[in-house]
Design a protein around this motif. Structure first.
Motif, PDB file in Angstrom:
ATOM      1  N   GLY A  66       0.251  -1.551   0.095  1.00  0.00           N
ATOM      2  CA  GLY A  66      -0.018  -0.063  -0.579  1.00  0.00           C
ATOM      3  C   GLY A  66       1.012   1.359  -0.109  1.00  0.00           C
ATOM      4  N   GLY A  67       1.621   1.253  -0.720  1.00  0.00           N
ATOM      5  CA  GLY A  67       2.783   2.492  -0.798  1.00  0.00           C
ATOM      6  C   GLY A  67       3.842   1.921  -0.533  1.00  0.00           C
ATOM      7  N   TRP A  68       5.289   3.215  -0.736  1.00  0.00           N
ATOM      8  CA  TRP A  68       6.310   3.129  -0.582  1.00  0.00           C
ATOM      9  C   TRP A  68       6.675   3.121   0.925  1.00  0.00           C
ATOM     10  CZ3 TRP A  68       8.217   1.937  -5.576  1.00  0.00           C
ATOM     11  CH2 TRP A  68       7.817   2.795  -6.087  1.00  0.00           C
ATOM     12  N   GLU A  69       5.921   3.214   1.551  1.00  0.00           N
ATOM     13  CA  GLU A  69       6.304   3.545   3.331  1.00  0.00           C
ATOM     14  C   GLU A  69       6.026   2.229   3.966  1.00  0.00           C
ATOM     15  OE1 GLU A  69       4.432   5.519   7.508  1.00  0.00           O
ATOM     16  OE2 GLU A  69       4.452   6.535   5.485  1.00  0.00           O
ATOM     17  N   HIS A  70       5.146   1.090   3.273  1.00  0.00           N
ATOM     18  CA  HIS A  70       4.482   0.005   3.373  1.00  0.00           C
ATOM     19  C   HIS A  70       5.657  -0.757   2.636  1.00  0.00           C
ATOM     20  CE1 HIS A  70       1.805  -3.023   2.909  1.00  0.00           C
ATOM     21  NE2 HIS A  70       2.401  -4.183   4.296  1.00  0.00           N
ATOM     22  N   LEU A  71       5.980  -0.824   2.094  1.00  0.00           N
ATOM     23  CA  LEU A  71       7.159  -1.383   0.816  1.00  0.00           C
ATOM     24  C   LEU A  71       8.387  -1.308   1.259  1.00  0.00           C
ATOM     25  CD1 LEU A  71       8.194  -3.358  -1.169  1.00  0.00           C
ATOM     26  CD2 LEU A  71       8.221  -1.736  -2.368  1.00  0.00           C
ATOM     27  N   VAL A  73      -9.571  -5.926   1.994  1.00  0.00           N
ATOM     28  CA  VAL A  73      -8.751  -6.037   1.337  1.00  0.00           C
ATOM     29  C   VAL A  73      -6.771  -6.093   1.874  1.00  0.00           C
ATOM     30  CG1 VAL A  73      -7.178  -5.727  -1.329  1.00  0.00           C
ATOM     31  CG2 VAL A  73      -9.606  -4.959  -1.295  1.00  0.00           C
ATOM     32  N   HIS A  74      -6.152  -7.264   1.893  1.00  0.00           N
ATOM     33  CA  HIS A  74      -5.280  -7.992   2.415  1.00  0.00           C
ATOM     34  C   HIS A  74      -4.174  -8.144   1.309  1.00  0.00           C
ATOM     35  CE1 HIS A  74      -7.242  -8.736   6.375  1.00  0.00           C
ATOM     36  NE2 HIS A  74      -8.095  -8.527   5.302  1.00  0.00           N
ATOM     37  N   ILE A  75      -3.106  -6.828   1.800  1.00  0.00           N
ATOM     38  CA  ILE A  75      -1.028  -6.840   1.076  1.00  0.00           C
ATOM     39  C   ILE A  75      -0.311  -6.925   2.035  1.00  0.00           C
ATOM     40  CG2 ILE A  75      -3.334  -5.914  -1.354  1.00  0.00           C
ATOM     41  CD1 ILE A  75      -2.341  -3.478  -0.485  1.00  0.00           C
ATOM     42  N   GLY A  76       0.546  -7.403   0.902  1.00  0.00           N
ATOM     43  CA  GLY A  76       2.167  -7.256   1.650  1.00  0.00           C
ATOM     44  C   GLY A  76       2.681  -8.305   2.183  1.00  0.00           C
ATOM     45  N   ALA A  77       3.812  -7.828   2.164  1.00  0.00           N
ATOM     46  CA  ALA A  77       4.780  -9.016   2.423  1.00  0.00           C
ATOM     47  C   ALA A  77       4.847  -9.236   3.756  1.00  0.00           C
ATOM     48  CB  ALA A  77       5.850  -8.935   2.082  1.00  0.00           C
ATOM     49  N   SER A  78       4.103  -8.290   4.450  1.00  0.00           N
ATOM     50  CA  SER A  78       4.100  -8.969   6.439  1.00  0.00           C
ATOM     51  C   SER A  78       3.865 -10.155   7.049  1.00  0.00           C
ATOM     52  CB  SER A  78       3.713  -7.866   6.825  1.00  0.00           C
ATOM     53  OG  SER A  78       2.409  -8.226   6.845  1.00  0.00           O
ATOM     54  N   GLY A  79       2.904 -11.110   6.248  1.00  0.00           N
ATOM     55  CA  GLY A  79       2.575 -12.377   6.215  1.00  0.00           C
ATOM     56  C   GLY A  79       3.606 -13.199   6.219  1.00  0.00           C
ATOM     57  N   LEU A  80       4.648 -13.212   5.302  1.00  0.00           N
ATOM     58  CA  LEU A  80       5.847 -14.173   4.462  1.00  0.00           C
ATOM     59  C   LEU A  80       6.652 -13.683   6.246  1.00  0.00           C
ATOM     60  CD1 LEU A  80       6.300 -13.732   0.967  1.00  0.00           C
ATOM     61  CD2 LEU A  80       5.868 -15.746   2.656  1.00  0.00           C
ATOM     62  N   ILE A  81       6.998 -12.531   6.198  1.00  0.00           N
ATOM     63  CA  ILE A  81       7.833 -11.912   7.142  1.00  0.00           C
ATOM     64  C   ILE A  81       7.357 -12.210   8.933  1.00  0.00           C
ATOM     65  CG2 ILE A  81       8.752  -9.497   8.618  1.00  0.00           C
ATOM     66  CD1 ILE A  81       8.457  -8.301   6.083  1.00  0.00           C
ATOM     67  N   PHE A  82       6.438 -12.826   9.193  1.00  0.00           N
ATOM     68  CA  PHE A  82       6.326 -13.270   9.625  1.00  0.00           C
ATOM     69  C   PHE A  82       5.793 -14.399   9.599  1.00  0.00           C
ATOM     70  CE2 PHE A  82       4.263  -9.133  11.227  1.00  0.00           C
ATOM     71  CZ  PHE A  82       4.078  -8.906  12.524  1.00  0.00           C
TER      72      PHE A  82
END
Length: 196
Positions: free
Chosen positions: A59-64, A110-119
């Protein structure tokens, strides 16, 4: 033909994954963030495809940017202790964690982001050494917990706009992955298999 050492393959693969994340975010920005709608939409038939896409979207550069360094460090460590095993663990975390979010998270989200992988990588690394009974991996897991363990509070609801479900189910999937793809388990099922 020489075989590259696992840490080298792990480094290249992890860097390529993070470059892919940044490339996708460039495309998403150019598309006015329309790609973000491809994330996990709970209990929506088309939202099932989001299980595959969600970890690649942000969800944007900060999230990434917040996910970049943990993805580099934890992705590398996951692959460096066995590339094939690390890829299998990542697939378990990616698919099971995403499926659980699709089944359980609130409708209309809506759920996005690599944080699920990170956890998932955090808990996988924390548990795999104990499952495999390998002191070096136990040490890696303890270091990971010291450095990243405090972020595990993110499995609890609280911060608006943050998918605590993604964090929670990613972390649970990481523990399951450590058991499912353990060296002891794989050696029993494939006695002639050698991890590279």
């Amino acid at each position: 033909m020489t075989t590259r050492p696992p840490w080298q393959v792990a480094g290249v693969a992890t860097a390529a994954f993070v470059v892919l994340l940044w490339g996708i975010e460039v495309l998403d920005v150019a598309a006015s963030h329309r790609l973000d709608g491809w994330g996990i939409r709970p209990r929506d038939g088309e939202g099932l495809l989001g299980i595959l896409a969600a970890p690649l979207l942000h969800g944007g550069w900060e999230h990434l940017a917040a996910n970049t360094v943990p993805a580099l460090v934890l992705g590398f460590l996951t692959l460096a202790t066995g590339v094939a095993r690390g890829l299998a663990a990542t697939a378990v975390i990616w698919l099971l964690g995403g499926l659980a979010v699709w089944l359980v998270a609130g409708s209309g989200s809506v759920h996005i982001g690599a944080s699920g992988l990170i956890f998932g990588w955090i808990t996988y690394l924390a548990v795999q050494g104990f499952v495999d009974r390998k002191p070096a991996e136990i040490l890696i897991g303890l270091v990971v917990l010291v450095v990243y363990g405090s972020v595990l509070w993110g499995v609890l609801p609280g911060t608006p706009g943050v998918s605590w479900q993604g964090h929670l189910f990613g972390a649970i999937a990481g523990v399951l992955a450590a058991v499912v793809v353990s060296e002891r388990g794989l050696a029993g099922r494939y006695p002639h298999r050698r991890d590279r």
